[in-house]
Design a protein around this motif. Structure first.
Motif, PDB file in Angstrom:
ATOM      1  N   ARG A 224       0.718  -1.187  -0.093  1.00 22.42           N
ATOM      2  CA  ARG A 224      -0.077  -0.001  -0.141  1.00 22.42           C
ATOM      3  C   ARG A 224       0.927   1.225   0.145  1.00 22.42           C
ATOM      4  NH1 ARG A 224      -3.474  -2.142   4.997  1.00 22.42           N
ATOM      5  NH2 ARG A 224      -3.825  -4.414   4.295  1.00 22.42           N
ATOM      6  N   LEU A 225       0.496   2.193  -0.953  1.00 20.41           N
ATOM      7  CA  LEU A 225       1.457   3.357  -0.751  1.00 20.41           C
ATOM      8  C   LEU A 225       1.436   4.090   0.395  1.00 20.41           C
ATOM      9  CD1 LEU A 225       3.135   5.303  -2.735  1.00 20.41           C
ATOM     10  CD2 LEU A 225       0.879   6.295  -3.353  1.00 20.41           C
ATOM     11  N   LEU A 226       2.877   4.449   0.966  1.00 19.99           N
ATOM     12  CA  LEU A 226       2.700   5.182   2.233  1.00 19.99           C
ATOM     13  C   LEU A 226       2.428   6.527   2.233  1.00 19.99           C
ATOM     14  CD1 LEU A 226       2.975   4.960   5.582  1.00 19.99           C
ATOM     15  CD2 LEU A 226       5.618   4.793   4.949  1.00 19.99           C
ATOM     16  N   PHE A 227       3.585   7.285   1.320  1.00 23.09           N
ATOM     17  CA  PHE A 227       3.434   8.637   0.702  1.00 23.09           C
ATOM     18  C   PHE A 227       4.075   8.710  -0.491  1.00 23.09           C
ATOM     19  CE2 PHE A 227       7.035   8.226   3.273  1.00 23.09           C
ATOM     20  CZ  PHE A 227       8.022   8.753   2.553  1.00 23.09           C
ATOM     21  N   ASP A 228       3.743   9.891  -1.232  1.00 25.11           N
ATOM     22  CA  ASP A 228       4.471  10.191  -2.568  1.00 25.11           C
ATOM     23  C   ASP A 228       4.748  11.921  -2.395  1.00 25.11           C
ATOM     24  OD1 ASP A 228       5.100  10.735  -5.225  1.00 25.11           O
ATOM     25  OD2 ASP A 228       3.356   9.766  -6.122  1.00 25.11           O
ATOM     26  N   TRP A 229       5.748  12.082  -2.469  1.00 25.54           N
ATOM     27  CA  TRP A 229       6.289  13.413  -2.397  1.00 25.54           C
ATOM     28  C   TRP A 229       6.550  14.039  -3.672  1.00 25.54           C
ATOM     29  CZ3 TRP A 229      10.227  12.355   2.374  1.00 25.54           C
ATOM     30  CH2 TRP A 229       9.514  12.282   3.384  1.00 25.54           C
ATOM     31  N   GLY A 230       6.526  13.426  -4.744  1.00 24.82           N
ATOM     32  CA  GLY A 230       6.738  13.731  -6.000  1.00 24.82           C
ATOM     33  C   GLY A 230       8.281  13.287  -6.656  1.00 24.82           C
ATOM     34  N   TYR A 231       9.007  12.798  -5.818  1.00 23.76           N
ATOM     35  CA  TYR A 231      10.351  12.549  -6.154  1.00 23.76           C
ATOM     36  C   TYR A 231      10.787  11.212  -5.600  1.00 23.76           C
ATOM     37  CZ  TYR A 231      11.067  15.169  -2.153  1.00 23.76           C
ATOM     38  OH  TYR A 231      11.085  15.561  -0.870  1.00 23.76           O
ATOM     39  N   ALA A 232      11.898  10.397  -5.951  1.00 28.63           N
ATOM     40  CA  ALA A 232      12.084   9.350  -5.451  1.00 28.63           C
ATOM     41  C   ALA A 232      12.565   9.593  -3.894  1.00 28.63           C
ATOM     42  CB  ALA A 232      13.331   8.843  -6.160  1.00 28.63           C
ATOM     43  N   THR A 233      12.229   8.789  -3.242  1.00 25.66           N
ATOM     44  CA  THR A 233      12.272   8.407  -1.672  1.00 25.66           C
ATOM     45  C   THR A 233      12.799   6.902  -1.427  1.00 25.66           C
ATOM     46  OG1 THR A 233      10.380   8.139  -1.173  1.00 25.66           O
ATOM     47  CG2 THR A 233      11.155  10.280  -0.943  1.00 25.66           C
ATOM     48  N   ILE A 234      13.916   6.623  -0.702  1.00 28.45           N
ATOM     49  CA  ILE A 234      14.154   5.348  -0.182  1.00 28.45           C
ATOM     50  C   ILE A 234      14.964   5.357   0.988  1.00 28.45           C
ATOM     51  CG2 ILE A 234      14.608   4.830  -3.027  1.00 28.45           C
ATOM     52  CD1 ILE A 234      17.818   5.021  -2.241  1.00 28.45           C
ATOM     53  N   ASP A 235      15.183   3.988   1.453  1.00 27.68           N
ATOM     54  CA  ASP A 235      16.156   3.999   2.519  1.00 27.68           C
ATOM     55  C   ASP A 235      15.352   4.488   3.964  1.00 27.68           C
ATOM     56  OD1 ASP A 235      17.667   2.417   0.972  1.00 27.68           O
ATOM     57  OD2 ASP A 235      19.470   3.768   1.308  1.00 27.68           O
ATOM     58  N   ALA A 236      14.365   4.330   4.223  1.00 26.08           N
ATOM     59  CA  ALA A 236      13.428   4.946   5.309  1.00 26.08           C
ATOM     60  C   ALA A 236      13.771   4.105   6.635  1.00 26.08           C
ATOM     61  CB  ALA A 236      12.167   4.824   4.988  1.00 26.08           C
ATOM     62  N   ASP A 237      13.783   4.675   7.745  1.00 28.85           N
ATOM     63  CA  ASP A 237      14.244   4.220   8.955  1.00 28.85           C
ATOM     64  C   ASP A 237      13.230   4.742   9.902  1.00 28.85           C
ATOM     65  OD1 ASP A 237      15.638   2.602  11.048  1.00 28.85           O
ATOM     66  OD2 ASP A 237      16.285   4.392  11.761  1.00 28.85           O
ATOM     67  N   ILE A 238      12.362   3.874  10.514  1.00 23.42           N
ATOM     68  CA  ILE A 238      11.269   4.658  11.513  1.00 23.42           C
ATOM     69  C   ILE A 238      11.562   4.061  12.882  1.00 23.42           C
ATOM     70  CG2 ILE A 238       8.626   4.732  11.999  1.00 23.42           C
ATOM     71  CD1 ILE A 238       7.974   3.871   9.114  1.00 23.42           C
ATOM     72  N   ASN A 239      11.545   5.097  13.885  1.00 21.88           N
ATOM     73  CA  ASN A 239      11.548   4.754  15.344  1.00 21.88           C
ATOM     74  C   ASN A 239      10.476   5.375  15.990  1.00 21.88           C
ATOM     75  OD1 ASN A 239      14.345   3.232  15.592  1.00 21.88           O
ATOM     76  ND2 ASN A 239      14.657   4.755  13.941  1.00 21.88           N
ATOM     77  N   TYR A 240       9.951   4.906  16.962  1.00 23.30           N
ATOM     78  CA  TYR A 240       9.169   5.691  18.077  1.00 23.30           C
ATOM     79  C   TYR A 240       9.931   6.386  18.930  1.00 23.30           C
ATOM     80  CZ  TYR A 240       5.667   6.442  21.477  1.00 23.30           C
ATOM     81  OH  TYR A 240       4.678   7.287  22.387  1.00 23.30           O
ATOM     82  N   VAL A 241       9.807   7.754  19.147  1.00 25.73           N
ATOM     83  CA  VAL A 241      10.818   8.638  20.027  1.00 25.73           C
ATOM     84  C   VAL A 241       9.761   9.014  21.202  1.00 25.73           C
ATOM     85  CG1 VAL A 241      11.643  10.814  20.069  1.00 25.73           C
ATOM     86  CG2 VAL A 241      11.971   9.505  18.017  1.00 25.73           C
ATOM     87  N   ARG A 242      10.109   8.389  22.332  1.00 24.09           N
ATOM     88  CA  ARG A 242       9.253   8.790  23.632  1.00 24.09           C
ATOM     89  C   ARG A 242       9.355  10.223  23.845  1.00 24.09           C
ATOM     90  NH1 ARG A 242       7.445   4.061  25.286  1.00 24.09           N
ATOM     91  NH2 ARG A 242       8.668   2.098  24.913  1.00 24.09           N
ATOM     92  N   ALA A 243      10.415  11.009  23.498  1.00 27.45           N
ATOM     93  CA  ALA A 243      10.276  12.405  24.147  1.00 27.45           C
ATOM     94  C   ALA A 243       9.149  13.341  23.736  1.00 27.45           C
ATOM     95  CB  ALA A 243      11.635  12.992  23.408  1.00 27.45           C
ATOM     96  N   ASP A 244       8.776  12.823  22.303  1.00 25.46           N
ATOM     97  CA  ASP A 244       7.560  13.596  21.898  1.00 25.46           C
ATOM     98  C   ASP A 244       6.252  12.684  21.463  1.00 25.46           C
ATOM     99  OD1 ASP A 244       8.140  12.483  19.712  1.00 25.46           O
ATOM    100  OD2 ASP A 244       8.637  14.286  18.386  1.00 25.46           O
ATOM    101  N   GLY A 245       6.471  11.264  21.812  1.00 26.14           N
ATOM    102  CA  GLY A 245       5.330  10.430  21.564  1.00 26.14           C
ATOM    103  C   GLY A 245       5.070  10.179  20.217  1.00 26.14           C
ATOM    104  N   LYS A 246       5.919  10.332  19.318  1.00 22.76           N
ATOM    105  CA  LYS A 246       5.548  10.251  17.881  1.00 22.76           C
ATOM    106  C   LYS A 246       6.508   9.299  16.998  1.00 22.76           C
ATOM    107  CE  LYS A 246       3.480  15.103  17.278  1.00 22.76           C
ATOM    108  NZ  LYS A 246       3.854  16.360  16.616  1.00 22.76           N
ATOM    109  N   TYR A 247       6.154   9.005  15.790  1.00 24.10           N
ATOM    110  CA  TYR A 247       7.122   8.140  14.908  1.00 24.10           C
ATOM    111  C   TYR A 247       8.073   9.167  14.240  1.00 24.10           C
ATOM    112  CZ  TYR A 247       4.267   4.160  16.358  1.00 24.10           C
ATOM    113  OH  TYR A 247       3.560   3.159  17.022  1.00 24.10           O
ATOM    114  N   HIS A 248       9.131   8.842  14.211  1.00 19.33           N
ATOM    115  CA  HIS A 248      10.172   9.707  13.525  1.00 19.33           C
ATOM    116  C   HIS A 248      10.766   8.649  12.294  1.00 19.33           C
ATOM    117  CE1 HIS A 248      10.716  13.280  16.337  1.00 19.33           C
ATOM    118  NE2 HIS A 248       9.879  12.555  16.616  1.00 19.33           N
ATOM    119  N   MET A 249      10.805   9.431  11.158  1.00 14.59           N
ATOM    120  CA  MET A 249      11.409   8.659   9.924  1.00 14.59           C
ATOM    121  C   MET A 249      12.520   9.298   9.602  1.00 14.59           C
ATOM    122  SD  MET A 249       9.700   7.908   6.043  1.00 14.59           S
ATOM    123  CE  MET A 249       8.375   7.047   6.611  1.00 14.59           C
TER     124      MET A 249
END
Length: 667
Positions: A224-249
């Motif tokens: 399923r498509l996660l996002f499309d910013w209009g140009y190539a994107t590769i090598d994502a790394d997602i981590n949950y950051v407890r300092a702000d309670g959000k997922y950071h990529m």
């Protein structure tokens, strides 16, 4: 209030208290394991594992660290599982990502199924999902996206493409546990697997997609498509950051302002806004970077981010710091202690996990001695164990056009300290028929005698001779005539050189020889003549100069009922000169090339080139196996490649199935 009422109220209070306690415990577990991938408690973290693609090849390697800063390779940086077996599409593994399994027990890994060395292109078609309970034994499920909807577990879901068969890239998959995902049967929780895809018939550039895998790590939903910013994107790394309670990529942008940037979202599925162009890995200047992976060190409130800086040659693996919000990158440095780092990831380990993994691979890390083991220049080493000592016979090197006329002999009781035993045989002094070019000896003990087989020039071309002695250090007496002078019947091309002798358990000895072909014949009982009626050509077929194409230097040994055939690939003066192997059920073939055929090859980052033409010996006292080989002296690579070689020894290791683990040549 009567007794009965009091009892019921008491029971109700107890039940309510118990329910609150259960909810509290469940909440604590959810807090510990529900957001992001599970981690040991900080007090239980003993060390760290760096799981990465090797810069030396397309396989997964491991390195360990106690402090997350200083590392040491396991298995000398070579593969930690059978890549060809567990990467079913192309037999290569890139971009290794590792995480602790959702239940906190065991581990999961993802790799890009890709082998540029074989395919000669940067296309690939799938990914590998691996699982292990102990970080040592791995199982895998390979997903070839070209096969389309049938490989996925949710056939009712919409398809992202009209035609899956034109997919050209499935790159850098990673996973993070999502406890909120609900499967069709009501089961909750799944691995959120994110990766880039390119189907250039239906989209113009690499875009980020995601799928879900179940707890078994064997079932995968459609992309399923996660996002499309209009140009190539590769090598994502997602981590949950407890300092702000959000997922950071962290992600590599290949459009707009290129580089490694960060974006964040409240949910794994987004929305993921375009990154802030002012907060990225900027300290590398114009050098290109990719393959980021963030991790935390116990006791440190901030983050570390590993990444590949690939403008340099060779590419560098760097680790920088970031603040507690996984932002404001700073203080980059090269990773310390890893010989061939590349795109990878990190996971914290307990003491039991760390020590089990370290101890397992240490049994494969021992090195006999410092190389080279012999002084000056020698090549084509043959090793023989006799009467409690090892003996090495070698071509005496350092002459133009490989023009040496004699062999030397060295002995050792421990393979560390070698004693010069003199010249046991000189073809111009000890034969009537040989004119020079004394090459590639082979030695065997039999019938109470020692036999030295060798190649030499008889004035018409190359031939093979044999000499006999009563002692392993000689002096050897020539048989008086060449043993082999021509190519096998019907064969054209190549040279009659590089002899080897193998004696089977039944006492029958076999002679092997050939450059450009591999020939075999039975030796007669006198050991100085062959059965000319049974000469066979058993050259391993196929391969390229990068893998297993046969050139010369046959060596045969037997282990656990299996016959191993080793040979050299490419020219003796080539930096690519290396050793490959196959096996057979008979000493006369046919030979089946190993699934992973390379035994030994150059290591340019250590100044090691031209590692080939080997022999093998088993230490009868310890049961350990060793490979003896030559390498090209680095100082003569340009002026006289291949004529100034040095003799080296390293330990040879086998997997439980008998396959050979590639040797890492040591300094």
């Amino acid at each position: 209030m009567n007794y009965k009422t009091m009892t019921l109220n008491s029971i109700s209070r107890v039940l309510a208290t118990a329910l609150m306690l259960v909810c509290s415990i469940a909440g604590a577990i959810s807090a510990a394991a529900g957001q992001g991938n599970p981690q040991p408690k900080p007090k239980d973290i003993y060390g760290y594992l760096y799981c990465h693609m090797s810069r030396d090849g397309e396989w997964t390697a491991f390195a360990l660290s106690r402090d997350g800063i200083h590392w040491h390779d396991l298995n000398k940086g070579r593969e930690v599982y059978d890549t060809r077996k567990l990467s079913e599409i192309e037999g290569g593994a890139r971009d290794a990502y590792i995480a602790r399994a959702a239940d906190g027990h065991g581990f999961v890994m993802l790799t890009t199924d890709m082998c540029v060395a074989r395919s000669r292109k940067w296309d690939n078609y799938g990914m590998n999902l691996l699982r292990s309970d102990d970080l040592i034994h791995w199982t895998a499920r390979t997903f070839d996206f070209r096969k389309g909807p049938q490989i996925f577990c949710d056939p009712e879901s919409p398809d992202p493409y009209k035609d899956y068969s034109t997919i050209r890239r499935v790159w850098a998959p990673q996973a993070i546990w999502d406890p909120t995902y609900r499967w069709k049967d009501g089961t909750r929780g799944g691995y959120f697997i994110y990766y880039s895809l390119l189907n250039d018939k239906e989209e113009g550039y690499d875009r980020m997609y995601y799928s879900y895998a179940d707890r078994s790590f064997t079932r995968l939903t459609k992309p399923r498509l996660l996002f499309d910013w209009g140009y190539a994107t590769i090598d994502a790394d997602i981590n949950y950051v407890r300092a702000d309670g959000k997922y950071h990529m962290l992600i590599k942008k290949e459009g707009g302002k290129p580089g490694i940037f960060t974006t964040k979202a409240k949910k794994l599925t987004g929305p993921w806004p375009q990154p802030d162009d002012n907060d990225f890995v900027s300290f590398e200047g114009k050098r290109k970077c990719e393959g980021s992976s963030a991790f935390q060190i116990a006791g440190d409130d901030g983050w570390r981010v590993g990444y590949v800086e690939y403008s340099s040659r060779p590419a560098r693996y760097r680790i920088c710091k970031a603040d507690r919000y996984l932002s404001h990158f700073n203080s980059p440095q090269d990773i310390i202690g890893v010989a061939a780092p590349q795109h990878g990831s990190f996971v914290a380990l307990t003491k039991e996990e760390y020590e089990r993994l370290d101890n397992y691979w240490r049994q494969y890390d021992s090195v006999v001695t410092r190389n080279p083991v012999l002084p000056e220049f020698h090549a084509d080493p043959e090793i023989l164990f006799s009467d409690g000592k090892y003996y090495i016979y070698s071509t005496t090197d350092g002459f133009p056009q490989w023009g040496g006329t004699f062999f030397t002999c060295y002995s050792s009781a421990d393979m560390k300290n070698w004693t010069y035993e003199g010249v046991p045989f000189d073809v111009t002094r000890d034969t009537r028929w040989a004119k020079g070019n004394a090459w590639a000896p082979a030695a065997v003990e039999k019938n109470g005698k020692y036999y030295l087989y060798y190649s030499a020039d008889d004035g018409k071309g190359k031939a093979i001779g044999v000499a006999v002695a009563d002692r392993p250090d000689g002096r050897f007496t020539d048989s008086g005539h060449p043993l082999v002078t021509t190519d096998p019947s019907g064969h054209r091309g190549g040279h009659v050189i590089d002899v080897d002798v193998f004696t089977d358990d039944d006492g029958q000895s076999y002679l092997y020889w050939g450059n450009g072909f591999m020939a075999v014949a039975k030796l007669n009982s006198d050991m100085t003549s062959i059965d000319t009626t049974g000469v066979k050509v058993i050259t391993p077929r196929g391969g390229t100069l990068d893998d297993y194409a046969f050139r010369e230097g046959t060596y045969v040994f037997k282990r656990n009922g299996k016959y191993y055939f080793m040979w050299s690939v490419d020219d003796t003066g080539s930096r690519n000169y290396h050793v490959a192997y196959g096996t057979a059920d008979s000493p006369m073939g046919p030979i089946t090339v190993a699934r992973q055929p390379i035994v030994l090859r150059q290591r340019p980052m250590d100044g090691i080139y031209g590692t080939a033409h080997n022999s093998v010996v088993e230490d009868p006292r310890s049961g350990r196996w060793f490979i003896v080989y030559h390498r090209i002296n680095e100082s003569y690579l340009k002026t006289a490649p291949g004529t100034h070689r040095e003799v080296c020894i390293d330990e040879l290791h086998f997997r439980p199935d008998g396959s050979i683990i590639e040797v890492v040549p040591s300094r």
